[in-house]
Design a protein around this motif. Structure first.
Motif, PDB file in Angstrom:
ATOM      1  N   ALA A 348       0.857  -1.094  -0.083  1.00 26.66           N
ATOM      2  CA  ALA A 348       0.128   0.020   0.026  1.00 26.66           C
ATOM      3  C   ALA A 348       0.838   1.358   0.087  1.00 26.66           C
ATOM      4  O   ALA A 348       0.623   2.112  -0.813  1.00 26.66           O
ATOM      5  N   LEU A 349       2.048   1.238   0.669  1.00 21.56           N
ATOM      6  CA  LEU A 349       2.808   2.464   0.823  1.00 21.56           C
ATOM      7  C   LEU A 349       3.430   2.398  -0.712  1.00 21.56           C
ATOM      8  O   LEU A 349       3.681   3.778  -1.097  1.00 21.56           O
ATOM      9  N   ALA A 350       4.006   1.479  -1.231  1.00 27.61           N
ATOM     10  CA  ALA A 350       4.418   1.426  -2.393  1.00 27.61           C
ATOM     11  C   ALA A 350       3.613   2.076  -3.716  1.00 27.61           C
ATOM     12  O   ALA A 350       4.004   3.059  -4.286  1.00 27.61           O
ATOM     13  N   HIS A 351       2.401   1.853  -3.666  1.00 32.31           N
ATOM     14  CA  HIS A 351       1.340   2.475  -4.358  1.00 32.31           C
ATOM     15  C   HIS A 351       1.216   3.854  -4.213  1.00 32.31           C
ATOM     16  O   HIS A 351       1.074   4.635  -5.201  1.00 32.31           O
ATOM     17  N   ALA A 352       1.091   4.322  -3.038  1.00 32.20           N
ATOM     18  CA  ALA A 352       1.003   5.627  -2.700  1.00 32.20           C
ATOM     19  C   ALA A 352       2.115   6.312  -2.937  1.00 32.20           C
ATOM     20  O   ALA A 352       1.877   7.447  -3.662  1.00 32.20           O
ATOM     21  N   ILE A 353       3.380   5.792  -3.129  1.00 34.83           N
ATOM     22  CA  ILE A 353       4.387   6.392  -3.607  1.00 34.83           C
ATOM     23  C   ILE A 353       4.571   6.872  -5.107  1.00 34.83           C
ATOM     24  O   ILE A 353       5.049   7.798  -5.488  1.00 34.83           O
ATOM     25  N   ILE A 354       4.089   5.632  -5.781  1.00 35.32           N
ATOM     26  CA  ILE A 354       4.078   5.513  -7.149  1.00 35.32           C
ATOM     27  C   ILE A 354       3.159   6.765  -7.721  1.00 35.32           C
ATOM     28  O   ILE A 354       3.196   7.348  -8.564  1.00 35.32           O
ATOM     29  N   ASN A 355       1.948   6.585  -7.081  1.00 32.77           N
ATOM     30  CA  ASN A 355       0.916   7.392  -7.324  1.00 32.77           C
ATOM     31  C   ASN A 355       1.476   9.049  -6.982  1.00 32.77           C
ATOM     32  O   ASN A 355       1.155   9.893  -7.850  1.00 32.77           O
ATOM     33  N   CYS A 357       4.446   9.902  -7.456  1.00 33.35           N
ATOM     34  CA  CYS A 357       5.503  10.150  -8.394  1.00 33.35           C
ATOM     35  C   CYS A 357       4.851  10.213  -9.974  1.00 33.35           C
ATOM     36  O   CYS A 357       5.315  11.190 -10.640  1.00 33.35           O
ATOM     37  N   ARG A 358       3.573   9.566 -10.093  1.00 32.65           N
ATOM     38  CA  ARG A 358       2.988   9.595 -11.413  1.00 32.65           C
ATOM     39  C   ARG A 358       1.706   9.712 -11.483  1.00 32.65           C
ATOM     40  O   ARG A 358       0.906   8.649 -11.305  1.00 32.65           O
ATOM     41  N   PRO A 359       1.113  10.797 -10.811  1.00 36.46           N
ATOM     42  CA  PRO A 359      -0.343  10.997 -10.717  1.00 36.46           C
ATOM     43  C   PRO A 359      -1.225  10.888 -11.927  1.00 36.46           C
ATOM     44  O   PRO A 359      -2.444  10.421 -11.672  1.00 36.46           O
ATOM     45  N   ARG A 360      -0.854  10.726 -12.992  1.00 39.25           N
ATOM     46  CA  ARG A 360      -1.632  10.741 -14.320  1.00 39.25           C
ATOM     47  C   ARG A 360      -1.344   9.585 -14.945  1.00 39.25           C
ATOM     48  O   ARG A 360      -2.221   9.327 -15.999  1.00 39.25           O
ATOM     49  N   SER A 361      -0.225   8.659 -14.682  1.00 41.80           N
ATOM     50  CA  SER A 361      -0.166   7.719 -15.711  1.00 41.80           C
ATOM     51  C   SER A 361       0.230   6.405 -14.728  1.00 41.80           C
ATOM     52  O   SER A 361       0.736   5.520 -15.250  1.00 41.80           O
ATOM     53  N   PHE A 362      -0.849   6.396 -13.788  1.00 45.00           N
ATOM     54  CA  PHE A 362      -0.827   5.088 -13.060  1.00 45.00           C
ATOM     55  C   PHE A 362      -2.027   5.196 -12.257  1.00 45.00           C
ATOM     56  O   PHE A 362      -2.507   6.162 -11.528  1.00 45.00           O
ATOM     57  N   ILE A 363      -2.566   4.098 -12.338  1.00 43.61           N
ATOM     58  CA  ILE A 363      -4.099   3.615 -11.815  1.00 43.61           C
ATOM     59  C   ILE A 363      -3.909   2.538 -10.608  1.00 43.61           C
ATOM     60  O   ILE A 363      -3.500   1.478 -10.901  1.00 43.61           O
ATOM     61  N   SER A 364      -3.816   2.986  -9.454  1.00 38.18           N
ATOM     62  CA  SER A 364      -3.675   2.225  -8.392  1.00 38.18           C
ATOM     63  C   SER A 364      -4.913   1.466  -7.907  1.00 38.18           C
ATOM     64  O   SER A 364      -5.859   2.117  -7.408  1.00 38.18           O
ATOM     65  N   PRO A 365      -4.852   0.290  -8.094  1.00 39.77           N
ATOM     66  CA  PRO A 365      -6.332  -0.483  -7.633  1.00 39.77           C
ATOM     67  C   PRO A 365      -6.428  -0.547  -6.172  1.00 39.77           C
ATOM     68  O   PRO A 365      -7.773  -0.378  -5.590  1.00 39.77           O
ATOM     69  N   ILE A 366      -5.449  -0.502  -5.267  1.00 42.56           N
ATOM     70  CA  ILE A 366      -5.496  -0.360  -3.830  1.00 42.56           C
ATOM     71  C   ILE A 366      -5.981   1.050  -3.390  1.00 42.56           C
ATOM     72  O   ILE A 366      -7.105   1.293  -2.844  1.00 42.56           O
ATOM     73  N   LEU A 367      -5.420   2.329  -4.012  1.00 40.11           N
ATOM     74  CA  LEU A 367      -6.279   3.592  -3.592  1.00 40.11           C
ATOM     75  C   LEU A 367      -7.521   3.695  -4.037  1.00 40.11           C
ATOM     76  O   LEU A 367      -8.225   4.279  -3.544  1.00 40.11           O
ATOM     77  N   LEU A 368      -7.738   3.192  -5.338  1.00 48.91           N
ATOM     78  CA  LEU A 368      -8.926   3.373  -5.920  1.00 48.91           C
ATOM     79  C   LEU A 368     -10.140   2.268  -5.147  1.00 48.91           C
ATOM     80  O   LEU A 368     -11.072   2.840  -4.880  1.00 48.91           O
ATOM     81  N   GLY A 369      -9.743   1.446  -4.677  1.00 52.13           N
ATOM     82  CA  GLY A 369     -10.646   0.483  -3.992  1.00 52.13           C
ATOM     83  C   GLY A 369     -10.984   1.091  -2.642  1.00 52.13           C
ATOM     84  O   GLY A 369     -12.122   1.041  -2.183  1.00 52.13           O
ATOM     85  N   LEU A 370      -9.941   1.808  -1.908  1.00 52.26           N
ATOM     86  CA  LEU A 370     -10.281   2.299  -0.862  1.00 52.26           C
ATOM     87  C   LEU A 370     -11.096   3.604  -1.115  1.00 52.26           C
ATOM     88  O   LEU A 370     -12.124   3.745  -0.094  1.00 52.26           O
ATOM     89  N   GLY A 371     -11.076   4.243  -2.003  1.00 55.13           N
ATOM     90  CA  GLY A 371     -12.044   5.170  -2.309  1.00 55.13           C
ATOM     91  C   GLY A 371     -13.426   4.894  -2.567  1.00 55.13           C
ATOM     92  O   GLY A 371     -14.485   5.505  -2.167  1.00 55.13           O
ATOM     93  N   LEU A 372     -13.549   3.905  -3.291  1.00 52.83           N
ATOM     94  CA  LEU A 372     -14.778   3.072  -3.513  1.00 52.83           C
ATOM     95  C   LEU A 372     -15.425   2.503  -2.333  1.00 52.83           C
ATOM     96  O   LEU A 372     -16.725   2.969  -2.151  1.00 52.83           O
ATOM     97  N   TYR A 373     -14.793   2.224  -1.336  1.00 50.49           N
ATOM     98  CA  TYR A 373     -15.074   1.523  -0.068  1.00 50.49           C
ATOM     99  C   TYR A 373     -15.718   3.123   0.863  1.00 50.49           C
ATOM    100  O   TYR A 373     -16.906   2.820   1.484  1.00 50.49           O
ATOM    101  N   LEU A 374     -14.991   4.066   1.030  1.00 53.79           N
ATOM    102  CA  LEU A 374     -15.658   5.098   1.506  1.00 53.79           C
ATOM    103  C   LEU A 374     -16.774   5.687   0.636  1.00 53.79           C
ATOM    104  O   LEU A 374     -17.700   6.159   1.555  1.00 53.79           O
ATOM    105  N   HIS A 375     -16.822   5.654  -0.379  1.00 58.07           N
ATOM    106  CA  HIS A 375     -17.827   6.163  -0.951  1.00 58.07           C
ATOM    107  C   HIS A 375     -19.192   5.391  -0.791  1.00 58.07           C
ATOM    108  O   HIS A 375     -20.377   5.887  -0.657  1.00 58.07           O
ATOM    109  N   ARG A 376     -19.101   4.104  -0.848  1.00 65.36           N
ATOM    110  CA  ARG A 376     -20.266   3.015  -0.806  1.00 65.36           C
ATOM    111  C   ARG A 376     -20.774   3.184   0.904  1.00 65.36           C
ATOM    112  O   ARG A 376     -21.848   3.155   0.926  1.00 65.36           O
TER     113      ARG A 376
END
Length: 490
Positions: A348-355, A357-376
């Motif tokens: 999870a920390l690695a995905h946050a660091i990559i995101n 470093c590359r905010p527009r060219s990386f889609i993190s399933p972990i960060l996206l899944g957490l956002g979906l959980y909060l929204h639902r």
């Protein structure tokens, strides 16, 4: 160096057009400096950005000007084939040497050469030949023409001097236009294409992002070339610093993998700091540069999302080995912490660091899944934005785009031998209206299927480029309401 352009050593004034060159551009400047052998690249090492004149940068990195600079330093010249000789004690021999090239001119010498290399020796036999060559020399008005003109003015008659020349030299002297000698042969350069490509390179080197779609870059060329030409020009300019990935059925992706120069060079090992604290910081800086280079070398899919049954399968494969090793050594050096629980934290920390470093060219399933959980579960945009600003989950826009794209995703096929059960329930929302009508009532349902492997999922979920309207969203997967009117029996 902050107030001076390191190329021309002139002041960076407000009136002059300046540009800030970042990591990729600095790498290109270092390569150009090494090709010119001017040692200016040493002042650019370990810099994150540098301010230079825009025209100076273009001229400094242009291959033609680099080649010309190298030729001038080596003392090469393509204008005149005349050998340098001391004029103070040198007398031209018309009977023995060629009038144009000043080399020995004899049939005996030519016979010693192979037939392919032999030249024709011509004896001057006409009086008007001298005047015609004088006219050509005056027209040329270059070093070779002036040298031949001196020889012609030193004698009265070439015929009486028994002067001779090589036919190839005479042809070259009379046919070559000195103004066009330095002109590049072949197809003339397209100025519109050159300017468009130069602007594209400025855009690429000024962006913090390292991955772009080839079709996106082609659109920025404004129709001056096709994608194949653009691809070849990018490879010729950036060489090993660029990766172009082409897979079947997908669009080509252009990625910059490093900053244009090696990190662990001999100069890095030799520049060891005497202060222990400075040396530790220097090592950490080199390690961060290596990890960042590996992050930029990865090519990620940005036009689609993983299918629901494989959403978290490749989260570890998206992390460079250097980054994962660094996090495991920093956070999990103790053997007691090396468990699956802590491994998930490292990922999870690695995905946050990559995101980050590359905010527009990386889609993190972990960060996206957490956002979906909060929204639902909480249905609040504010909470998602707070976590997103700290880098702990995807943004609300990314969550909305994923949910919209999922609604347009084709329904999976279910094996007939499986067991399915549909569960429906109604939801009534009390909306305050003036007359009590037009309240909102809805019914939703889900399909429960066992076993899980009986569901045949389709390919990846295609990411929407534009946000669809609420009317379109309402028509997706909706069941029409049928009214039953009982017929009256008379």
């Amino acid at each position: 160096m902050a107030n001076l352009c390191f190329i021309c050593d002139k002041e960076l004034s407000v009136e002059s057009e300046c540009v800030s060159v970042k990591a990729k551009g600095i790498g290109n400047l270092i390569n150009s400096s090494k090709a010119r052998f001017d040692n200016k690249w040493k002042s650019l090492v370990n810099l994150e950005n540098v301010l230079v004149h825009k025209d100076c940068r273009k001229n400094y990195t242009r291959p033609d000007t680099i080649r010309k600079c190298v030729n001038e330093k080596e003392g090469t010249s393509n204008i005149s084939p005349v050998k340098g000789k001391l004029r103070s004690n040198y007398i031209f021999k018309f009977k023995e040497n060629c009038l144009f090239c000043d080399n020995e001119c004899s049939k005996e010498l030519e016979k010693k050469l192979c037939k392919e290399r032999r030249d024709t020796i011509i004896q001057i036999s006409t009086l008007h030949f001298k005047q015609s060559i004088i006219d050509v020399a005056n027209k040329r008005n270059d070093e070779w023409g002036k040298e031949v003109l001196k020889r012609l003015n030193s004698v009265i008659c070439l015929v009486s001097e028994e002067s001779k020349y090589h036919k190839s030299c005479e042809r070259k002297f009379c046919s070559t236009n000195p103004v066009d000698e330095n002109k590049k042969r072949g197809r003339p350069q397209d100025e519109d294409l050159a300017n468009a490509f130069s602007n594209l390179c400025d855009f690429l080197e000024s962006e913090n992002e390292c991955q772009f779609g080839l079709n996106f870059l082609h659109e920025k060329m404004e129709g001056t070339c096709d994608e194949k030409t653009l691809k070849n020009k990018l490879i010729n300019k950036y060489g090993d610093d660029i990766i172009i990935t082409t897979s079947r059925g997908r669009k080509s992706v252009v990625s910059f993998k490093n900053t244009g120069f090696k990190v662990l060079t001999n100069a890095w090992y030799d520049s060891k700091k005497e202060n222990e604290e400075e040396e530790r910081l220097r090592i950490v800086e080199a390690a961060s540069t290596i990890i960042r280079e590996d992050i930029r070398s990865f090519v990620y899919e940005t036009d689609s999302f993983p299918p629901p049954n494989q959403f978290m399968d490749d989260v570890k494969q998206d992390i460079p080995k250097t980054l994962l090793f660094f996090l495991s050594e920093v956070c999990g050096k103790n053997k007691k912490t090396k468990s699956q629980k802590y491994n998930n934290k490292f990922v999870a920390l690695a995905h946050a660091i990559i995101n980050c470093c590359r905010p527009r060219s990386f889609i993190s399933p972990i960060l996206l899944g957490l956002g979906l959980y909060l929204h639902r579960h909480f249905g609040t945009k504010r909470a998602i934005e707070i976590f997103s600003n700290f880098g702990f989950c995807a943004s609300y826009t990314d969550v909305y785009v994923f949910e919209t794209s999922s609604l347009l995703y084709p329904q999976p096929k279910v094996n007939r031998n499986s067991f399915s059960q549909f569960v429906f329930d109604n939801a009534d929302f009390n909306i305050n209206t003036i007359d009590g009508y037009n309240t909102f009532h809805t019914m939703g349902g889900i399909q429960c299927v066992v076993p899980k492997n009986s569901i045949q999922w389709n390919e990846r979920i295609q990411k929407l480029k534009t946000v669809v309207t609420a009317e379109t969203m309402g028509n997706i997967a909706s069941i029409p309401i049928l009214f039953h009117m009982k017929k009256r029996v008379i």
